[in-house]
Design a protein around this motif. Structure first.
Motif, PDB file in Angstrom:
ATOM      1  N   ARG A 143      39.913 -84.692   4.869  1.00  0.00           N
ATOM      2  CA  ARG A 143      40.209 -83.481   4.407  1.00  0.00           C
ATOM      3  C   ARG A 143      41.390 -83.566   3.245  1.00  0.00           C
ATOM      4  O   ARG A 143      41.499 -83.052   2.188  1.00  0.00           O
ATOM      5  CB  ARG A 143      40.734 -82.514   5.506  1.00  0.00           C
ATOM      6  CG  ARG A 143      41.037 -81.227   4.933  1.00  0.00           C
ATOM      7  CD  ARG A 143      39.885 -80.433   4.464  1.00  0.00           C
ATOM      8  NE  ARG A 143      40.411 -78.895   4.218  1.00  0.00           N
ATOM      9  CZ  ARG A 143      39.734 -78.170   3.516  1.00  0.00           C
ATOM     10  NH1 ARG A 143      38.635 -78.753   2.623  1.00  0.00           N
ATOM     11  NH2 ARG A 143      40.203 -76.950   3.232  1.00  0.00           N
ATOM     12  N   TYR A 144      42.515 -84.309   3.633  1.00  0.00           N
ATOM     13  CA  TYR A 144      43.706 -84.183   2.691  1.00  0.00           C
ATOM     14  C   TYR A 144      43.910 -85.509   1.667  1.00  0.00           C
ATOM     15  O   TYR A 144      44.656 -85.342   0.993  1.00  0.00           O
ATOM     16  CB  TYR A 144      44.891 -83.887   3.470  1.00  0.00           C
ATOM     17  CG  TYR A 144      44.877 -82.808   4.581  1.00  0.00           C
ATOM     18  CD1 TYR A 144      44.708 -81.723   3.772  1.00  0.00           C
ATOM     19  CD2 TYR A 144      44.938 -82.877   5.786  1.00  0.00           C
ATOM     20  CE1 TYR A 144      44.635 -80.077   4.454  1.00  0.00           C
ATOM     21  CE2 TYR A 144      44.862 -81.721   6.584  1.00  0.00           C
ATOM     22  CZ  TYR A 144      44.691 -80.574   5.969  1.00  0.00           C
ATOM     23  OH  TYR A 144      44.443 -79.297   6.686  1.00  0.00           O
ATOM     24  N   TRP A 145      43.123 -86.616   2.161  1.00  0.00           N
ATOM     25  CA  TRP A 145      43.267 -87.686   1.202  1.00  0.00           C
ATOM     26  C   TRP A 145      42.151 -87.574   0.213  1.00  0.00           C
ATOM     27  O   TRP A 145      42.014 -87.873  -1.017  1.00  0.00           O
ATOM     28  CB  TRP A 145      43.329 -88.987   1.905  1.00  0.00           C
ATOM     29  CG  TRP A 145      43.207 -90.108   1.099  1.00  0.00           C
ATOM     30  CD1 TRP A 145      42.055 -91.161   0.793  1.00  0.00           C
ATOM     31  CD2 TRP A 145      44.404 -90.441   0.314  1.00  0.00           C
ATOM     32  NE1 TRP A 145      42.848 -92.099  -0.093  1.00  0.00           N
ATOM     33  CE2 TRP A 145      44.092 -91.582  -0.482  1.00  0.00           C
ATOM     34  CE3 TRP A 145      45.738 -90.239   0.021  1.00  0.00           C
ATOM     35  CZ2 TRP A 145      44.852 -92.365  -1.236  1.00  0.00           C
ATOM     36  CZ3 TRP A 145      46.630 -90.852  -0.712  1.00  0.00           C
ATOM     37  CH2 TRP A 145      46.379 -91.984  -1.279  1.00  0.00           C
ATOM     38  N   TYR A 146      40.830 -87.390   0.892  1.00  0.00           N
ATOM     39  CA  TYR A 146      39.668 -87.494  -0.157  1.00  0.00           C
ATOM     40  C   TYR A 146      39.115 -86.045  -0.494  1.00  0.00           C
ATOM     41  O   TYR A 146      38.221 -86.092  -1.076  1.00  0.00           O
ATOM     42  CB  TYR A 146      38.482 -88.059   0.782  1.00  0.00           C
ATOM     43  CG  TYR A 146      38.689 -89.585   1.358  1.00  0.00           C
ATOM     44  CD1 TYR A 146      38.446 -90.520   0.228  1.00  0.00           C
ATOM     45  CD2 TYR A 146      39.113 -89.983   2.537  1.00  0.00           C
ATOM     46  CE1 TYR A 146      38.859 -91.755   0.582  1.00  0.00           C
ATOM     47  CE2 TYR A 146      39.227 -91.224   2.872  1.00  0.00           C
ATOM     48  CZ  TYR A 146      39.150 -92.267   1.856  1.00  0.00           C
ATOM     49  OH  TYR A 146      39.443 -93.593   2.158  1.00  0.00           O
ATOM     50  N   GLY A 147      39.601 -85.053  -0.007  1.00  0.00           N
ATOM     51  CA  GLY A 147      39.323 -83.763  -0.635  1.00  0.00           C
ATOM     52  C   GLY A 147      38.165 -83.087  -0.094  1.00  0.00           C
ATOM     53  O   GLY A 147      37.699 -82.226  -0.958  1.00  0.00           O
ATOM     54  N   GLU A 148      37.649 -83.636   0.984  1.00  0.00           N
ATOM     55  CA  GLU A 148      36.447 -83.199   1.448  1.00  0.00           C
ATOM     56  C   GLU A 148      36.304 -81.781   2.076  1.00  0.00           C
ATOM     57  O   GLU A 148      37.485 -81.440   2.802  1.00  0.00           O
ATOM     58  CB  GLU A 148      35.679 -84.196   2.502  1.00  0.00           C
ATOM     59  CG  GLU A 148      35.238 -85.448   1.824  1.00  0.00           C
ATOM     60  CD  GLU A 148      34.642 -86.429   2.824  1.00  0.00           C
ATOM     61  OE1 GLU A 148      34.555 -86.068   3.986  1.00  0.00           O
ATOM     62  OE2 GLU A 148      34.376 -87.622   2.365  1.00  0.00           O
TER      63      GLU A 148
END
Length: 186
Positions: A143-148
């Motif tokens: 969620r927060y690193w890859y922005g999925e």
């Protein structure tokens, strides 16, 4: 071809190193960039720029993990391109993820202490994530690193959207408590 062999190609300035990186990590880098950017042209440009940055930086850089090094470059390039394209607009998926996390993180200050604070925050965050259950850590990073998006994480991990949301909420709450305990959250 292994990472050590690819790095040796970089150290000896053999142009095949770029092809080897593209072959081994191109798909991963595209996936990272695609999680932040929606335009395929921007995604391809980020991957090409990643290869160019790696070529220009290795040597003297000696990455311990070539994969992590390339992902970090790709992510930073994609975030820069995202900021450029959306400086006046708000995009829901990535903006929403960062707004969720914003309540957990300390406000940045200007001044000489900022670098020390960022390093302390990085150390605390890394230690925190290592201590989390595997699923919670996986959801958090996606969620927060890859922005999925929540839906993308749910599909990739075979979990319900509600489970993902709930896990992220609890993980953010634990992170906030940890930052407060360590005095990082101001």
């Amino acid at each position: 071809m292994g990472d050590d062999e690819i790095l040796q190609l970089f150290y000896h300035r053999v142009e095949y190193a770029i092809s080897a990186v593209e072959e081994k990590y191109g798909r991963l880098c595209r996936s990272v960039a695609r999680g932040i950017l929606k335009d395929e042209r921007d995604v391809e440009e980020c991957v090409n720029d990643t290869c160019m940055r790696a070529w220009n930086a290795i040597p003297p850089e000696k990455p311990r993990s070539l994969e992590a090094y390339l992902v970090r470059i790709t992510r930073n390039l994609a975030l820069d391109r995202y900021a450029y394209h959306h400086s006046q607009k708000r995009e829901t998926a990535l903006t929403e993820a960062y707004e969720e996390l914003e309540a957990c993180l300390p406000l940045a200050k200007d001044g000489p202490e900022e670098a020390a604070m960022v390093q302390e925050l990085q150390r605390t965050l890394n230690d925190f994530l290592r201590a989390q259950p595997e699923d919670a850590r996986r959801f958090f990073l996606r969620r927060y690193w890859y922005g999925e998006s929540i839906a993308e994480i749910a599909e990739a991990c075979g979990a319900s959207s509600g489970r993902i949301r709930s896990s992220l909420f609890r993980t953010r709450a634990r992170l906030r408590r940890r930052l407060e305990e360590e005095g990082v959250f101001l």
